[in-house]
Design a protein around this motif. Structure first.
Motif, short mmCIF file in Angstrom:
data_model
loop_
_atom_site.label_atom_id
_atom_site.label_comp_id
_atom_site.label_asym_id
_atom_site.label_seq_id
_atom_site.Cartn_x
_atom_site.Cartn_y
_atom_site.Cartn_z
N HIS A 47 6.79 -33.04 -16.83
CA HIS A 47 6.12 -31.76 -17.06
C HIS A 47 5.28 -31.42 -15.84
CE1 HIS A 47 7.54 -31.80 -21.15
NE2 HIS A 47 7.07 -33.01 -21.30
N ARG A 48 5.94 -31.38 -14.72
CA ARG A 48 5.26 -31.10 -13.46
C ARG A 48 5.96 -29.97 -12.75
NH1 ARG A 48 0.28 -33.63 -12.21
NH2 ARG A 48 0.23 -35.61 -13.29
N CYS A 49 5.20 -29.26 -11.98
CA CYS A 49 5.74 -28.21 -11.14
C CYS A 49 6.60 -28.85 -10.05
CB CYS A 49 4.57 -27.45 -10.55
SG CYS A 49 4.97 -26.38 -9.20
N SER A 50 7.65 -28.15 -9.64
CA SER A 50 8.53 -28.70 -8.62
C SER A 50 7.77 -28.99 -7.33
CB SER A 50 9.67 -27.73 -8.32
OG SER A 50 9.14 -26.48 -7.91
N LYS A 51 6.85 -28.14 -7.08
CA LYS A 51 6.02 -28.30 -5.88
C LYS A 51 5.20 -29.58 -5.97
CE LYS A 51 4.15 -24.48 -3.27
NZ LYS A 51 3.33 -23.28 -3.33
N SER A 52 4.69 -29.80 -7.14
CA SER A 52 3.88 -30.99 -7.37
C SER A 52 4.72 -32.24 -7.15
CB SER A 52 3.30 -30.96 -8.78
OG SER A 52 2.49 -32.08 -9.01
N CYS A 53 5.97 -32.20 -7.63
CA CYS A 53 6.87 -33.33 -7.45
C CYS A 53 7.12 -33.58 -5.97
CB CYS A 53 8.19 -33.07 -8.15
SG CYS A 53 8.08 -32.97 -9.94
N ARG A 54 7.38 -32.50 -5.27
CA ARG A 54 7.65 -32.64 -3.84
C ARG A 54 6.45 -33.22 -3.11
NH1 ARG A 54 6.53 -29.45 0.25
NH2 ARG A 54 6.01 -27.67 -1.06
N LEU A 55 5.28 -32.71 -3.43
CA LEU A 55 4.07 -33.19 -2.77
C LEU A 55 3.81 -34.66 -3.09
CD1 LEU A 55 1.59 -30.23 -3.06
CD2 LEU A 55 2.46 -31.28 -0.99
N ARG A 56 4.02 -34.99 -4.35
CA ARG A 56 3.80 -36.38 -4.73
C ARG A 56 4.71 -37.30 -3.94
NH1 ARG A 56 -0.07 -39.75 -6.27
NH2 ARG A 56 0.75 -41.52 -7.40
N TRP A 57 5.94 -36.85 -3.78
CA TRP A 57 6.90 -37.65 -3.03
C TRP A 57 6.50 -37.73 -1.55
CZ3 TRP A 57 10.59 -41.16 -3.17
CH2 TRP A 57 11.43 -41.31 -2.07
N THR A 58 6.27 -36.60 -0.95
CA THR A 58 6.03 -36.60 0.49
C THR A 58 4.69 -37.23 0.86
OG1 THR A 58 5.19 -34.36 0.34
CG2 THR A 58 7.45 -34.58 1.00
N ASN A 59 3.73 -37.09 -0.01
CA ASN A 59 2.40 -37.59 0.35
C ASN A 59 2.10 -38.99 -0.15
OD1 ASN A 59 1.62 -35.32 1.75
ND2 ASN A 59 0.74 -34.33 -0.04
N TYR A 60 2.90 -39.45 -1.08
CA TYR A 60 2.51 -40.72 -1.67
C TYR A 60 3.67 -41.70 -1.89
CZ TYR A 60 -0.85 -43.62 -4.12
OH TYR A 60 -1.70 -44.64 -4.47
N LEU A 61 4.77 -41.21 -2.40
CA LEU A 61 5.83 -42.13 -2.81
C LEU A 61 6.87 -42.38 -1.74
CD1 LEU A 61 6.35 -40.67 -6.39
CD2 LEU A 61 5.07 -42.71 -5.76
N PRO A 63 9.01 -43.52 1.29
CA PRO A 63 8.99 -44.82 1.94
C PRO A 63 8.33 -44.76 3.31
CG PRO A 63 11.23 -44.21 1.31
CD PRO A 63 10.38 -42.99 1.11
N GLY A 64 7.71 -45.84 3.67
CA GLY A 64 7.20 -45.96 5.04
C GLY A 64 5.83 -45.38 5.25
N ILE A 65 5.20 -44.95 4.18
CA ILE A 65 3.86 -44.40 4.34
C ILE A 65 2.85 -45.53 4.43
CG2 ILE A 65 2.05 -43.08 3.21
CD1 ILE A 65 4.18 -41.31 2.05
N LYS A 66 2.06 -45.44 5.46
CA LYS A 66 0.99 -46.43 5.61
C LYS A 66 -0.28 -45.85 5.03
CE LYS A 66 -1.18 -47.86 9.64
NZ LYS A 66 -1.05 -48.27 11.05
N ARG A 67 -0.95 -46.64 4.25
CA ARG A 67 -2.22 -46.18 3.69
C ARG A 67 -3.34 -47.07 4.22
NH1 ARG A 67 -0.43 -42.47 0.59
NH2 ARG A 67 -2.54 -41.77 0.22
N GLY A 68 -4.52 -46.71 3.86
CA GLY A 68 -5.64 -47.53 4.29
C GLY A 68 -6.25 -47.03 5.58
N ASN A 69 -7.07 -47.87 6.15
CA ASN A 69 -7.85 -47.46 7.32
C ASN A 69 -6.97 -47.00 8.48
OD1 ASN A 69 -10.05 -48.16 5.86
ND2 ASN A 69 -10.27 -50.17 6.82
N PHE A 70 -7.49 -46.03 9.17
CA PHE A 70 -6.83 -45.59 10.39
C PHE A 70 -7.27 -46.52 11.53
CE2 PHE A 70 -6.00 -42.03 7.83
CZ PHE A 70 -5.07 -41.21 8.47
N THR A 71 -6.32 -46.85 12.37
CA THR A 71 -6.66 -47.70 13.50
C THR A 71 -7.35 -46.85 14.57
OG1 THR A 71 -4.59 -47.26 14.63
CG2 THR A 71 -4.64 -49.11 13.08
#
Length: 335
Positions: A47-61, A63-71
């Motif tokens: 029950h999510r907006c398509s945009k929300s799904c896309r954002l969730r994917w690109t910003n969080y899910l 692959p290859g996303i590094k999180r945490g402190n910036f060097t």
DNA sequence: AAATAAGACAACCGCCACTGA
DNA sequence: ATCAGTGGCGGTTGTCTTATT
């Protein structure tokens, strides 16, 4: 007839994503590949907006996303690129393939802006202490604009050199936009290796670990958690026929860590580091990044030079040809 | 220990550009 | 050439966490 909204406003869930939803989304993308976002809510039952799904994917899910402190190096890259490009976060993010534009934007707004303000204030204070205006301090606007132009020109040249096909190896990856990233959004799922998508489950696993480490206190949330585990287990068992063993173990444990570990082992994804090594050096539209005039932040010449010095003095080696990915790996190892 | 403020970050909103019919 | 649909981007807001009083 007006344009219909991207999603039905009613019955659309908002707010933070639950691990359940993440799993559903990832499993769908694993199967169909990213893209055609409009179909995602319909096909997944989210029950999510398509945009929300896309954002969730690109910003969080994704692959290859590094999180945490910036060097330090990432920080300096951002500062310099921001000075050159302005608030074009997506463009800036293309030079830091492991970071999302949202992440960089947030980091800029919450950390770097303040840091630079302090720095600038310090610089100004310092000049005040020195009293009279020297010739260098009295640089006219035209002069500093010219110097900025020179800066941009130099960056452009460096970029051109870096992207030049004649110099493939290390140089090309020095200041290289990576908006092609790991997955082309237009490519169908079949073109991707299983591990490519599966590696995104590490993000979910991490999420689950966090979720388990700090379990929600309310009973309703606990119910939700139990539900999550249940649906997760079901999903895992239905996801991959070879996974029944792992699914069983996941079902048999109440430990979240074990659960997520099982999740990891089920999908058999490799470490982020290894997945990152797959980053494809796509030639990107950012090669023309500077063609349309960017909106450089109006910071003083003195200040810009300060930043330049700060960045390039310390990382001259990196800028002059050290492989950025190598650097990133070094940074990753730092964590 | 409780209340409040500040900080950090995830997510949303609105606009714009691109694409295909 | 026009227009609707879609995805991408940047700005902003909302929510959660941490620090301070």
């Amino acid at each position: 007839m007006g344009r219909p909204p991207c999603c039905d406003k009613e019955g659309v869930k908002k707010g933070p994503w639950t691990p359940e939803e993440d799993i559903i989304l990832v499993s769908y993308i694993q199967e169909h590949g990213p893209g055609n976002w409009r179909a995602v809510p319909t096909n997944t039952g989210l029950h999510r907006c398509s945009k929300s799904c896309r954002l969730r994917w690109t910003n969080y899910l994704r692959p290859g996303i590094k999180r945490g402190n910036f060097t330090d190096h990432e920080e300096k890259m951002i500062i310099h690129l921001q000075a050159l490009l302005g608030n074009r976060w997506a463009a800036i993010a293309s030079y830091l393939p492991q970071r999302t534009d949202n992440d960089i934007k947030n980091y800029w707004n919450t950390h770097l802006k303040k840091k630079l303000n302090k720095l600038q204030a310090g610089t100004e204070g310092h000049s005040k202490d020195q009293g009279s205006s020297t010739s260098s301090q009295a640089i006219s606007r035209g002069q500093w604009e010219r110097r900025l132009q020179t800066d941009i020109h130099m960056a452009r040249q460096a970029l051109r050199d870096a992207l030049s096909p004649e110099k493939p190896s290390t140089l090309s990856s020095d200041l290289k936009p990576a908006d092609g990233f790991l997955i082309s959004t237009t490519k169908p799922a079949q073109d991707q290796s299983t591990t490519t998508y599966a590696s995104s489950t590490e993000n979910i696993s991490r999420l689950l670990k966090g979720w388990m480490k700090n379990p929600p206190k309310s009973s309703s949330a606990r119910t939700k958690l139990a539900k999550t585990q249940h649906s997760f287990t079901n999903m895992v068992s239905g996801f991959d026929s070879t996974s029944s063993e792992g699914a069983t173990s996941a079902a048999n444990t109440t430990s979240g860590v074990e659960l997520s570990d099982a999740f990891e082992s089920l999908f058999g994804f490799e470490s982020l580091d290894s997945s990152n090594s797959d980053l494809s050096p796509s030639m990107s539209p950012e090669a023309s990044l500077f063609q349309d005039e960017s909106k450089p932040t109006l910071i003083s010449d003195q200040f810009l030079s300060l930043i330049d010095k700060w960045i390039f003095d310390e990382d001259a080696a990196a800028i002059q040809g050290k492989d950025m990915m190598t650097l990133d790996h070094e940074n990753a190892n730092f964590f």
